[in-house]
Design a protein around this motif. Structure first.
Motif, PDB file in Angstrom:
ATOM      1  N   LEU A  55       0.822  -1.212   0.000  1.00  0.00           N
ATOM      2  CA  LEU A  55       0.000   0.000   0.000  1.00  0.00           C
ATOM      3  C   LEU A  55       0.856   1.262   0.000  1.00  0.00           C
ATOM      4  CD1 LEU A  55      -2.796  -0.931   2.552  1.00  0.00           C
ATOM      5  CD2 LEU A  55      -3.109  -0.488   0.118  1.00  0.00           C
ATOM      6  N   ALA A  56       2.035   1.175   0.588  1.00  0.00           N
ATOM      7  CA  ALA A  56       2.914   2.339   0.718  1.00  0.00           C
ATOM      8  C   ALA A  56       3.931   2.337  -0.422  1.00  0.00           C
ATOM      9  CB  ALA A  56       3.634   2.288   2.062  1.00  0.00           C
ATOM     10  N   PRO A  57       3.875   3.312  -1.305  1.00  0.00           N
ATOM     11  CA  PRO A  57       4.799   3.315  -2.449  1.00  0.00           C
ATOM     12  C   PRO A  57       6.197   3.824  -2.107  1.00  0.00           C
ATOM     13  CG  PRO A  57       3.367   5.209  -2.573  1.00  0.00           C
ATOM     14  CD  PRO A  57       2.927   4.409  -1.360  1.00  0.00           C
ATOM     15  N   ALA A  58       6.644   3.599  -0.886  1.00  0.00           N
ATOM     16  CA  ALA A  58       7.941   4.115  -0.456  1.00  0.00           C
ATOM     17  C   ALA A  58       9.100   3.264  -0.977  1.00  0.00           C
ATOM     18  CB  ALA A  58       7.995   4.183   1.061  1.00  0.00           C
ATOM     19  N   VAL A  59       8.834   1.978  -1.222  1.00  0.00           N
ATOM     20  CA  VAL A  59       9.889   1.066  -1.645  1.00  0.00           C
ATOM     21  C   VAL A  59       9.474   0.426  -2.966  1.00  0.00           C
ATOM     22  CG1 VAL A  59      11.243  -0.961  -0.988  1.00  0.00           C
ATOM     23  CG2 VAL A  59      10.415   0.584   0.779  1.00  0.00           C
ATOM     24  N   PRO A  60      10.375   0.387  -3.952  1.00  0.00           N
ATOM     25  CA  PRO A  60      10.030  -0.226  -5.241  1.00  0.00           C
ATOM     26  C   PRO A  60       9.668  -1.708  -5.092  1.00  0.00           C
ATOM     27  CG  PRO A  60      12.104   0.989  -5.398  1.00  0.00           C
ATOM     28  CD  PRO A  60      11.715   0.954  -3.948  1.00  0.00           C
ATOM     29  N   PHE A  61       8.758  -2.170  -5.936  1.00  0.00           N
ATOM     30  CA  PHE A  61       8.309  -3.558  -5.867  1.00  0.00           C
ATOM     31  C   PHE A  61       9.474  -4.537  -5.989  1.00  0.00           C
ATOM     32  CE2 PHE A  61       3.572  -4.313  -6.644  1.00  0.00           C
ATOM     33  CZ  PHE A  61       3.232  -3.285  -5.799  1.00  0.00           C
ATOM     34  N   SER A  62      10.424  -4.251  -6.874  1.00  0.00           N
ATOM     35  CA  SER A  62      11.530  -5.195  -7.075  1.00  0.00           C
ATOM     36  C   SER A  62      12.343  -5.380  -5.794  1.00  0.00           C
ATOM     37  CB  SER A  62      12.431  -4.733  -8.216  1.00  0.00           C
ATOM     38  OG  SER A  62      12.933  -3.439  -7.957  1.00  0.00           O
ATOM     39  N   VAL A  63      12.534  -4.303  -5.046  1.00  0.00           N
ATOM     40  CA  VAL A  63      13.277  -4.399  -3.780  1.00  0.00           C
ATOM     41  C   VAL A  63      12.479  -5.212  -2.764  1.00  0.00           C
ATOM     42  CG1 VAL A  63      14.205  -3.058  -1.853  1.00  0.00           C
ATOM     43  CG2 VAL A  63      14.524  -2.254  -4.196  1.00  0.00           C
ATOM     44  N   LEU A  64      11.168  -4.953  -2.682  1.00  0.00           N
ATOM     45  CA  LEU A  64      10.324  -5.726  -1.759  1.00  0.00           C
ATOM     46  C   LEU A  64      10.281  -7.201  -2.154  1.00  0.00           C
ATOM     47  CD1 LEU A  64       7.286  -3.385  -1.093  1.00  0.00           C
ATOM     48  CD2 LEU A  64       9.147  -3.967   0.449  1.00  0.00           C
ATOM     49  N   ASN A  65      10.187  -7.488  -3.450  1.00  0.00           N
ATOM     50  CA  ASN A  65      10.176  -8.881  -3.896  1.00  0.00           C
ATOM     51  C   ASN A  65      11.427  -9.599  -3.419  1.00  0.00           C
ATOM     52  OD1 ASN A  65       7.813  -8.282  -5.262  1.00  0.00           O
ATOM     53  ND2 ASN A  65       8.794  -8.148  -7.262  1.00  0.00           N
ATOM     54  N   PHE A  66      12.580  -8.976  -3.601  1.00  0.00           N
ATOM     55  CA  PHE A  66      13.841  -9.578  -3.166  1.00  0.00           C
ATOM     56  C   PHE A  66      13.876  -9.726  -1.644  1.00  0.00           C
ATOM     57  CE2 PHE A  66      18.216  -9.325  -1.728  1.00  0.00           C
ATOM     58  CZ  PHE A  66      18.781 -10.382  -2.442  1.00  0.00           C
ATOM     59  N   ALA A  67      13.467  -8.672  -0.935  1.00  0.00           N
ATOM     60  CA  ALA A  67      13.520  -8.698   0.528  1.00  0.00           C
ATOM     61  C   ALA A  67      12.629  -9.802   1.099  1.00  0.00           C
ATOM     62  CB  ALA A  67      13.114  -7.345   1.091  1.00  0.00           C
ATOM     63  N   PHE A  68      11.403  -9.919   0.586  1.00  0.00           N
ATOM     64  CA  PHE A  68      10.518 -10.963   1.102  1.00  0.00           C
ATOM     65  C   PHE A  68      10.989 -12.345   0.688  1.00  0.00           C
ATOM     66  CE2 PHE A  68       7.360  -7.515   1.712  1.00  0.00           C
ATOM     67  CZ  PHE A  68       7.131  -7.732   3.063  1.00  0.00           C
ATOM     68  N   GLY A  69      11.643 -12.445  -0.470  1.00  0.00           N
ATOM     69  CA  GLY A  69      12.194 -13.735  -0.891  1.00  0.00           C
ATOM     70  C   GLY A  69      13.356 -14.186  -0.024  1.00  0.00           C
ATOM     71  N   ALA A  70      14.042 -13.244   0.594  1.00  0.00           N
ATOM     72  CA  ALA A  70      15.195 -13.561   1.436  1.00  0.00           C
ATOM     73  C   ALA A  70      14.818 -13.747   2.903  1.00  0.00           C
ATOM     74  CB  ALA A  70      16.232 -12.447   1.305  1.00  0.00           C
ATOM     75  N   THR A  71      13.540 -13.693   3.229  1.00  0.00           N
ATOM     76  CA  THR A  71      13.077 -13.853   4.605  1.00  0.00           C
ATOM     77  C   THR A  71      12.178 -15.083   4.697  1.00  0.00           C
ATOM     78  OG1 THR A  71      11.084 -12.520   4.299  1.00  0.00           O
ATOM     79  CG2 THR A  71      13.100 -11.345   4.950  1.00  0.00           C
ATOM     80  N   PRO A  72      11.847 -15.500   5.909  1.00  0.00           N
ATOM     81  CA  PRO A  72      10.978 -16.671   6.061  1.00  0.00           C
ATOM     82  C   PRO A  72       9.488 -16.386   5.848  1.00  0.00           C
ATOM     83  CG  PRO A  72      11.695 -15.908   8.218  1.00  0.00           C
ATOM     84  CD  PRO A  72      12.420 -15.072   7.202  1.00  0.00           C
ATOM     85  N   THR A  73       9.149 -15.320   5.105  1.00  0.00           N
ATOM     86  CA  THR A  73       7.750 -15.024   4.817  1.00  0.00           C
ATOM     87  C   THR A  73       7.197 -16.123   3.911  1.00  0.00           C
ATOM     88  OG1 THR A  73       8.176 -12.655   4.929  1.00  0.00           O
ATOM     89  CG2 THR A  73       6.166 -13.337   3.805  1.00  0.00           C
ATOM     90  N   PRO A  74       6.108 -16.789   4.315  1.00  0.00           N
ATOM     91  CA  PRO A  74       5.535 -17.846   3.467  1.00  0.00           C
ATOM     92  C   PRO A  74       5.072 -17.281   2.118  1.00  0.00           C
ATOM     93  CG  PRO A  74       4.590 -17.929   5.674  1.00  0.00           C
ATOM     94  CD  PRO A  74       5.392 -16.656   5.583  1.00  0.00           C
ATOM     95  N   LEU A  75       5.230 -18.082   1.069  1.00  0.00           N
ATOM     96  CA  LEU A  75       4.830 -17.656  -0.271  1.00  0.00           C
ATOM     97  C   LEU A  75       3.351 -17.290  -0.316  1.00  0.00           C
ATOM     98  CD1 LEU A  75       5.411 -17.231  -3.266  1.00  0.00           C
ATOM     99  CD2 LEU A  75       5.000 -19.674  -3.618  1.00  0.00           C
ATOM    100  N   SER A  76       2.523 -18.039   0.408  1.00  0.00           N
ATOM    101  CA  SER A  76       1.083 -17.743   0.400  1.00  0.00           C
ATOM    102  C   SER A  76       0.806 -16.364   0.995  1.00  0.00           C
ATOM    103  CB  SER A  76       0.307 -18.813   1.166  1.00  0.00           C
ATOM    104  OG  SER A  76       0.736 -18.869   2.514  1.00  0.00           O
ATOM    105  N   HIS A  77       1.521 -15.987   2.063  1.00  0.00           N
ATOM    106  CA  HIS A  77       1.349 -14.655   2.660  1.00  0.00           C
ATOM    107  C   HIS A  77       1.808 -13.575   1.685  1.00  0.00           C
ATOM    108  CE1 HIS A  77       1.391 -16.074   7.128  1.00  0.00           C
ATOM    109  NE2 HIS A  77       0.510 -16.710   6.389  1.00  0.00           N
ATOM    110  N   PHE A  78       2.936 -13.847   1.016  1.00  0.00           N
ATOM    111  CA  PHE A  78       3.470 -12.883   0.065  1.00  0.00           C
ATOM    112  C   PHE A  78       2.515 -12.687  -1.117  1.00  0.00           C
ATOM    113  CE2 PHE A  78       5.924 -12.092  -3.828  1.00  0.00           C
ATOM    114  CZ  PHE A  78       6.458 -10.852  -3.512  1.00  0.00           C
TER     115      PHE A  78
END
Length: 108
Positions: free
Chosen positions: A23-46
């Motif tokens: 919802l917050a356009p402060a961080v580009p999607f590509s950076v968030l995609n990488f960050a969530f991929g490098a954390t234990p966030t479940p794919l379904s949550h992502f």
């Protein structure tokens, strides 16, 4: 160390954090995609968080496109101001929510 704690906090933030950051356009999607991929966030949550979190921006873009197709005039100006104001309010609220989620997820 500190980096590992941050990664765990992001992983514990899960669905709510994904939605808030989308919802917050402060961080580009590509950076968030990488960050969530490098954390234990479940794919379904992502995936679900991305879907839900991008709905408001897609609706906003569609509304803005429709408004710009209207003839210029005071009514169009008022709607443009309302859309921009609403977008700013939602973005700032989402950033505050993301910060709160990360603070709660941080181990004490």
């Amino acid at each position: 160390g500190r980096g590992a704690r941050a990664v765990r906090a992001v992983g514990r933030g899960g669905f709510r954090l994904v939605v808030a950051l989308r919802l917050a356009p402060a961080v580009p999607f590509s950076v968030l995609n990488f960050a969530f991929g490098a954390t234990p966030t479940p794919l379904s949550h992502f995936a679900l968080g991305t879907f839900v979190g991008t709905i408001p921006s897609q609706v906003g873009y569609a509304c803005l496109g429709a408004v710009l197709a209207w003839p210029a005039g005071p009514r169009r100006d008022a709607v443009e101001v309302a859309l921009v104001t609403g977008g700013v309010v939602v973005s700032l609220g989402a950033l505050a929510l993301a910060a709160a989620i990360l603070r709660r997820a941080r181990p004490s």
